[in-house]
Design an enzyme around this catalytic site. Structure first.
Site, PDB file in Angstrom:
ATOM      1  CE1 TYR A 135      -3.613  -2.531   0.676  1.00 40.03           C
ATOM      2  CE2 TYR A 135      -4.656  -0.437   1.218  1.00 40.03           C
ATOM      3  CZ  TYR A 135      -4.753  -1.769   0.897  1.00 40.03           C
ATOM      4  OH  TYR A 135      -5.984  -2.347   0.800  1.00 40.03           O
ATOM      5  CE  LYS A 190       1.518 -17.558  -1.844  1.00 42.60           C
ATOM      6  NZ  LYS A 190       0.584 -18.724  -1.858  1.00 42.60           N
ATOM      7  CG  ASP A 222      -2.363 -20.154  -0.335  1.00 41.25           C
ATOM      8  OD1 ASP A 222      -1.779 -20.066   0.782  1.00 41.25           O
ATOM      9  OD2 ASP A 222      -1.906 -20.830  -1.273  1.00 41.25           O
ATOM     10  CG  ASP A 246      -8.168  -4.512   1.867  1.00 41.30           C
ATOM     11  OD1 ASP A 246      -9.117  -3.994   2.494  1.00 41.30           O
ATOM     12  OD2 ASP A 246      -8.116  -4.539   0.615  1.00 41.30           O
ATOM     13  CG  ASP A 250     -13.832  -6.804   2.792  1.00 43.48           C
ATOM     14  OD1 ASP A 250     -13.518  -5.999   3.693  1.00 43.48           O
ATOM     15  OD2 ASP A 250     -14.379  -6.462   1.722  1.00 43.48           O
TER      16      ASP A 250
HETATM   17  C1  IPM Z   1     -10.425  -0.847   4.093  1.00 49.07           C
HETATM   18  C2  IPM Z   1     -10.674  -0.291   2.723  1.00 49.07           C
HETATM   19  C3  IPM Z   1      -9.521   0.616   2.343  1.00 49.07           C
HETATM   20  C4  IPM Z   1      -8.276  -0.237   2.289  1.00 49.07           C
HETATM   21  C5  IPM Z   1      -9.709   1.411   1.045  1.00 49.07           C
HETATM   22  C6  IPM Z   1     -10.971   2.245   1.075  1.00 49.07           C
HETATM   23  C7  IPM Z   1      -8.514   2.268   0.738  1.00 49.07           C
HETATM   24  O1  IPM Z   1     -10.865  -1.327   1.810  1.00 49.07           O
HETATM   25  O2  IPM Z   1     -10.300  -0.051   5.047  1.00 49.07           O
HETATM   26  O3  IPM Z   1     -10.369  -2.069   4.237  1.00 49.07           O
HETATM   27  O4  IPM Z   1      -7.969  -0.864   1.265  1.00 49.07           O
HETATM   28  O5  IPM Z   1      -7.568  -0.273   3.292  1.00 49.07           O
HETATM   29 MG    MG Z   2     -10.968  -3.262   2.690  1.00 48.07          MG
END
Ligand code: IPM
Ligand code: MG
Length: 357
Positions: A135, A190, A222, A246, A250
């Protein structure tokens, strides 16, 4: 106590309004100041993170953040896109430690896409490193003025990197968090392919020696993705880099029924923190009054606990959310047969009412 309120874009404004409502009934000595961020700030000031917004955030004890982003900004130069606002806040405030708990509320077991027995009682904590990795790699975009893609070029690149101190400090955060929980840390890497993550693994192992009571294991990313949906309860604390964190957070969010339920905290070494729901700005449902405000309300609770030293108030909010779920109220994202569907504002009102009881 000063709170910078940055609602941002899309559903951000709707869900933050509900969290503010909840904070206000607590009757604590807060000073709250609101500022524009993301696309909203770009529209008004030509930049997603105006100097004044950053200054306000830096001068506050905590930042309550909504969400940023909208497809309509996808063609802007990268430094002007809404996402740069959250990345800039993380970097400029040194918010390196991102806590993303994934807790499955018993009332929502049926809202999960996984079988109830796999998620009932789930309580895992993903700790994502937030200011390093691909990032923020160098020499990102060095060959062009502003961003990482080259008009008419045949390639684009981003560089993955971590320094020893960056890995050491997030490893300490993870081990210390585990000491207060089930004393297990899974470090996700990884290392079989990437040098950056062999380095990560070596250093996490080294730091682990200082925490003999904590059991450390290592898992490739993975496999971690697979285990998260196969047997998520095997995890306690998961620590990983920015990019893998990230993605995995999710996935973990969905285990709990809805990403609309998950709060997050991003802390620096001074315990200043930014608190935001784990989900995004959801432009597809913005303005419809159907977004789930609970992730933001629970983020406000995390803010009270971690940055403002108001643990009792944090407990009260969390208990109120649980009561509301008990009463059967559900926004669309967590709705299931036999429960009553409510909108964003009604959900916020219900939490306020539960707090008053
Ligand atoms: C998160 C989001 C952010 C990230 C984006 C909006 C830049 O997906 O906070 O998880 O990738 O960190
Ligand atoms: Mg995210």
């Amino acid at each position: 106590m000063k709170i910078a309120v940055l609602p941002g874009d899309g559903i951000g404004t709707e869900i933050v309004a509900e969290a503010i409502k909840v904070l206000k009934v607590l009757d604590l000595p807060f000073e709250m100041e609101t500022a524009l961020v993301g696309g909203a700030a770009y529209e008004a000031h030509g930049h997603p993170l105006p100097e004044s917004t950053l200054k306000l955030a830096q001068a506050s004890d905590a930042v309550l953040f909504g969400a940023v982003g909208d497809w309509k900004y996808d063609t802007l130069d990268r430094p002007l896109r809404p996402e740069q606002a959250i990345l800039g806040l993380r970097k400029n405030m040194g918010l390196f430690a991102n806590f993303r708990p994934a807790i499955c509320y018993p009332q929502l077991v049926d809202a999960s896409s996984l079988k109830p027995e796999l998620v009932a009682g789930l309580d895992i904590l993903i700790i994502r490193e937030l200011t390093g990795d691909i990032y923020f790699g160098q020499p990102r975009g060095r060959r062009v003025a502003t961003d990482g893609h080259f008009p008419g070029a045949e390639e684009a690149f981003d560089t993955m990197r971590y320094s020893r101190p960056e890995i050491e400090r997030i490893a300490h955060v993870a081990f210390q968090a585990a000491m207060k929980r089930d004393k297990r840390v899974t470090s996700v890497d990884k290392a079989n392919v990437l040098e950056t993550f062999q380095f990560w693994k070596d250093i996490v192992t080294e730091i682990g020696l200082q925490y003999p009571e904590v059991t450390l294991d290592h898992m490739y990313v993975d496999n971690a993705a697979m285990q998260l949906v196969r047997a998520p309860k095997r995890f306690d604390v998961v620590v990983t880099g920015n990019m893998f964190g990230d993605i995995l957070s999710d996935a973990a969010a969905m285990l709990t029924g809805s990403i609309g339920m998950l709060p997050s905290a991003s802390l620096n070494s001074k315990n200043q923190g930014l608190y935001e729901p784990s989900h995004g700005s959801a432009p597809d449902i913005a303005g419809k009054g159907i977004a789930n405000p609970l992730a933001t309300i629970l983020s406000a609770a995390m803010m009270l606990r971690f940055s403002l030293n108001q643990v009792a108030a944090a407990d009260r909010i969390e208990a109120a959310v649980s009561k509301v779920l008990d009463s059967g109220l559900r926004t669309t994202d967590i709705w299931s047969e036999g429960t009553s569907r409510v909108g964003t504002v009604e959900m916020g009102d219900a939490v306020v009412a539960a707090l008053a009881k």
